[in-house]
Design a protein around this motif. Structure first.
Motif, PDB file in Angstrom:
ATOM      1  N   ALA A  41      -8.814  -2.064   7.706  1.00  0.00           N
ATOM      2  CA  ALA A  41      -9.516  -0.898   8.229  1.00  0.00           C
ATOM      3  C   ALA A  41      -8.592  -0.060   9.109  1.00  0.00           C
ATOM      4  CB  ALA A  41     -10.746  -1.343   9.005  1.00  0.00           C
ATOM      5  N   HIS A  44      -6.576   2.867   7.499  1.00  0.00           N
ATOM      6  CA  HIS A  44      -7.304   4.071   7.085  1.00  0.00           C
ATOM      7  C   HIS A  44      -7.273   4.242   5.566  1.00  0.00           C
ATOM      8  CE1 HIS A  44      -7.512   5.021  11.292  1.00  0.00           C
ATOM      9  NE2 HIS A  44      -6.188   4.991  11.387  1.00  0.00           N
ATOM     10  N   LEU A  45      -7.632   3.174   4.871  1.00  0.00           N
ATOM     11  CA  LEU A  45      -7.683   3.220   3.413  1.00  0.00           C
ATOM     12  C   LEU A  45      -8.840   4.107   2.976  1.00  0.00           C
ATOM     13  CD1 LEU A  45      -7.106  -0.531   2.543  1.00  0.00           C
ATOM     14  CD2 LEU A  45      -5.490   1.326   2.346  1.00  0.00           C
ATOM     15  N   ALA A  46      -8.562   5.049   2.097  1.00  0.00           N
ATOM     16  CA  ALA A  46      -9.605   5.922   1.569  1.00  0.00           C
ATOM     17  C   ALA A  46     -10.378   5.175   0.485  1.00  0.00           C
ATOM     18  CB  ALA A  46      -8.977   7.189   0.999  1.00  0.00           C
ATOM     19  N   HIS A  47     -11.539   5.694   0.139  1.00  0.00           N
ATOM     20  CA  HIS A  47     -12.344   5.093  -0.913  1.00  0.00           C
ATOM     21  C   HIS A  47     -11.553   5.124  -2.228  1.00  0.00           C
ATOM     22  CE1 HIS A  47     -15.892   3.696  -2.921  1.00  0.00           C
ATOM     23  NE2 HIS A  47     -15.877   4.740  -3.753  1.00  0.00           N
ATOM     24  N   ASN A  48     -11.590   4.030  -2.974  1.00  0.00           N
ATOM     25  CA  ASN A  48     -10.877   3.856  -4.248  1.00  0.00           C
ATOM     26  C   ASN A  48      -9.352   3.844  -4.068  1.00  0.00           C
ATOM     27  OD1 ASN A  48     -13.170   3.602  -5.824  1.00  0.00           O
ATOM     28  ND2 ASN A  48     -13.330   5.811  -6.152  1.00  0.00           N
ATOM     29  N   SER A  49      -8.874   3.468  -2.911  1.00  0.00           N
ATOM     30  CA  SER A  49      -7.433   3.316  -2.711  1.00  0.00           C
ATOM     31  C   SER A  49      -6.940   2.093  -3.472  1.00  0.00           C
ATOM     32  CB  SER A  49      -7.095   3.137  -1.233  1.00  0.00           C
ATOM     33  OG  SER A  49      -7.376   4.298  -0.526  1.00  0.00           O
ATOM     34  N   TYR A  59       0.851  -1.183   0.000  1.00  0.00           N
ATOM     35  CA  TYR A  59       0.000   0.000   0.000  1.00  0.00           C
ATOM     36  C   TYR A  59       0.890   1.237   0.000  1.00  0.00           C
ATOM     37  CZ  TYR A  59      -3.367   3.496   1.529  1.00  0.00           C
ATOM     38  OH  TYR A  59      -4.142   4.616   1.619  1.00  0.00           O
TER      39      TYR A  59
END
Length: 119
Positions: free
Chosen positions: A28, A31-36, A15
């Motif tokens: 979770a 803190h993965l953002a949306h569309n990461s 990542y």
């Protein structure tokens, strides 16, 4: 573990350019953002077991191969030092163009060495 049963030792998650090593940490918690983008690398071979530390850790000549990349910096420093020695001792052999080129090469090498090893 849920998506790759039996292949846990062969799966690596990456990542933002960083290898995710902590298996106990959930996605979770990262803190993965949306569309990461999360990269998944599945190796065909299981990773090697950690080698014992020390200068003579491996007696196997295949695994104790010489790392030529680590010798490049000392080799270039030695070559530049020899060239500067000859330039100072035999000035009559070096033209102004050769001396300018040697100075430019020294500056370029110094810049590259400092940018590579400043970490």
């Amino acid at each position: 573990r849920a998506y790759f049963p039996g292949q846990e030792q062969q799966v690596r998650l990456i990542y933002q350019g960083q290898l995710l090593r902590n298996d106990a940490q959930s996605l979770a918690a990262l803190h993965l953002a949306h569309n990461s983008v999360l990269h998944c690398h599945i190796s065909q071979h299981s990773p090697p077991s950690p080698a014992p530390a020390g200068p003579h850790a491996s007696a196997d000549p295949v695994h104790a191969a010489l790392n030529v990349g680590s010798l490049m910096l000392p080799l270039f420093v030695l070559m530049l030092a020899v060239l500067w020695y000859f330039q100072l001792q035999y000035r009559h052999v070096f033209t102004a163009t050769a001396t300018t080129f040697l100075a430019g090469l020294t500056l370029l090498f110094s810049f590259m060495a400092f940018t590579m090893y400043r970490r």
